[in-house]
Write a protein that holds these residues in place. Structure first.
Motif, short mmCIF file in Angstrom:
data_model
loop_
_atom_site.label_atom_id
_atom_site.label_comp_id
_atom_site.label_asym_id
_atom_site.label_seq_id
_atom_site.Cartn_x
_atom_site.Cartn_y
_atom_site.Cartn_z
N VAL A 76 0.83 -1.20 0.00
CA VAL A 76 0.00 0.00 0.00
C VAL A 76 0.86 1.26 0.00
CG1 VAL A 76 -1.77 1.27 1.27
CG2 VAL A 76 -1.87 -1.21 1.16
N SER A 77 2.04 1.19 0.60
CA SER A 77 2.87 2.38 0.74
C SER A 77 3.26 2.98 -0.60
CB SER A 77 4.13 2.06 1.55
OG SER A 77 4.95 1.13 0.85
N GLY A 93 -4.31 -5.03 -0.76
CA GLY A 93 -3.39 -6.13 -1.05
C GLY A 93 -4.04 -7.17 -1.94
N PHE A 94 -5.28 -7.51 -1.65
CA PHE A 94 -6.02 -8.45 -2.51
C PHE A 94 -6.09 -7.93 -3.94
CE2 PHE A 94 -10.33 -8.75 -4.39
CZ PHE A 94 -10.31 -10.08 -4.79
N CYS A 95 -6.46 -6.65 -4.09
CA CYS A 95 -6.60 -6.08 -5.43
C CYS A 95 -5.26 -6.09 -6.16
CB CYS A 95 -7.15 -4.66 -5.33
SG CYS A 95 -8.85 -4.58 -4.72
N ARG A 96 -4.20 -5.74 -5.47
CA ARG A 96 -2.88 -5.73 -6.10
C ARG A 96 -2.49 -7.13 -6.56
NH1 ARG A 96 1.37 -2.30 -5.15
NH2 ARG A 96 2.45 -3.90 -6.37
N MET A 97 -2.76 -8.13 -5.73
CA MET A 97 -2.33 -9.48 -6.05
C MET A 97 -3.07 -10.04 -7.27
SD MET A 97 -1.80 -10.96 -2.20
CE MET A 97 -0.94 -12.47 -2.64
N VAL A 98 -4.39 -9.85 -7.32
CA VAL A 98 -5.11 -10.39 -8.47
C VAL A 98 -4.82 -9.55 -9.72
CG1 VAL A 98 -6.90 -11.53 -7.11
CG2 VAL A 98 -7.24 -9.15 -7.83
N ASP A 142 -1.97 -8.95 -15.11
CA ASP A 142 -1.01 -8.19 -15.92
C ASP A 142 0.31 -8.91 -16.15
OD1 ASP A 142 -2.78 -6.13 -16.28
OD2 ASP A 142 -1.93 -4.86 -14.71
N ASP A 143 0.43 -10.13 -15.65
CA ASP A 143 1.67 -10.89 -15.79
C ASP A 143 1.79 -11.43 -17.22
OD1 ASP A 143 3.87 -12.51 -15.65
OD2 ASP A 143 3.06 -13.85 -14.11
N GLN A 144 2.49 -10.68 -18.06
CA GLN A 144 2.59 -11.06 -19.47
C GLN A 144 3.56 -12.23 -19.70
OE1 GLN A 144 0.68 -9.33 -21.97
NE2 GLN A 144 -0.27 -8.73 -20.03
N GLN A 145 4.32 -12.60 -18.69
CA GLN A 145 5.31 -13.67 -18.85
C GLN A 145 4.75 -15.06 -18.56
OE1 GLN A 145 8.16 -12.57 -20.20
NE2 GLN A 145 7.14 -10.57 -20.05
#
Length: 280
Positions: free
Chosen positions: A15-16, A40-45, A50-53
């Motif tokens: 969050v920081s 944190g939940f939103c960031r993780m999903v 967005d993980d293009q790899q």
């Protein structure tokens, strides 16, 4: 692909990096930690989406793991990756449907590269990835549910429409075009590929088709906030103020190539935080 559970320290670290960390940090401890968990939940999903790899099937499996974890929180079983959300769910009656809506929004990006959706599909996507986050947050902010859901509807869409207008080139770089087909057709654009679309001279007109819709949502969100509903509302006030200004700057600058990505001013955010803290 398995996502490791987060500690509260991990959540705070994530969050920081947010522009609105200060607005969350001044909340009372229980509310603050709940917001850290939601963020944190939103960031993780979002990171999964967005993980293009990573191949799509593996990212889909990672989202399935989240669905199972959220289901377990509400219906019994081992929540796994979602375990850190349990306290916030208990303390603030967070709704399972809102968590699942966010995951559904991320799945849209995992299943395919979104390109010029219908406005109805675009609006549903924005509800899932933005307004649903608001619906989770307003319980933590202590808002009356009906007013909070209305604020989430308008502010979530206003923020997401603005993000999409700001990130046209970045999104096209990973094969995505979120601008609705109605906007492109109104500008006389026949979309072929994301790469050619961003070079279209008429893209400015397409963006200006969407910008007033974002502004109307900002207007409605501001109306609700000015009515002074109960709750800890510094964070949504900051978001409304900062992103409405961001949209205004983009409208003034336009969307003709080459576009310069407009950013929020951290100094303005700090000044707005002081103003909202002192005068409300």
């Amino acid at each position: 692909m398995t996502t490791a559970p987060l500690t509260m320290q991990d959540l705070q670290a994530k969050v920081s990096g947010s522009s609105f960390y200060a607005g969350m940090r001044i909340l009372p401890r229980t509310e603050r930690e709940a917001m850290f968990a939601i963020y944190g939940f939103c960031r993780m999903v979002d990171d999964i989406a967005d993980d293009q790899q990573t191949p799509r099937d593996q990212r889909g499996a990672a989202l399935d793991e989240w669905v199972s974890g959220i289901h377990a929180l509400y219906h019994g079983g081992e929540p796994g990756v979602a375990a850190f959300l349990a306290q916030a769910v208990r303390d603030f009656d967070l709704q399972e449907a809102d968590f699942l809506a966010v995951i559904d929004g991320m799945r849209t990006d995992v299943d395919q590269d979104v390109r010029w959706p219908s406005f109805a599909d675009f609006d549903l996507y924005c509800d899932r990835v933005a307004s649903a986050v608001g619906r989770l947050s307003v319980n933590v902010f202590g808002m009356e549910r009906k007013v909070g859901v209305e604020l989430s509807h308008h502010l979530g869409r206003a923020l997401q429409f603005t993000n999409i207008l700001r990130d046209i080139d970045e999104d096209a770089g990973i094969g995505r075009v979120y601008l609705p087909i109605e906007a492109l057709e109104a500008a006389g654009i026949v979309p072929l590929t994301p790469e050619t679309l961003v070079q279209e001279p008429s893209l400015d007109a397409a963006a200006r088709w969407l910008a007033p819709k974002a502004q109307e949502h900002f207007t409605q969100a501001a109306r609700i906030l000015k009515s002074r509903p109960k709750g800890h509302l510094i964070a949504p006030r900051l978001m409304e103020s900062a992103y409405a200004r961001l949209l205004k700057r983009m409208v003034a600058t336009g969307w003709n190539a080459p576009r310069v990505r407009v950013k929020t001013s951290k100094l303005r955010l700090v000044l707005a935080l002081i103003r909202f803290s002192v005068w409300g």
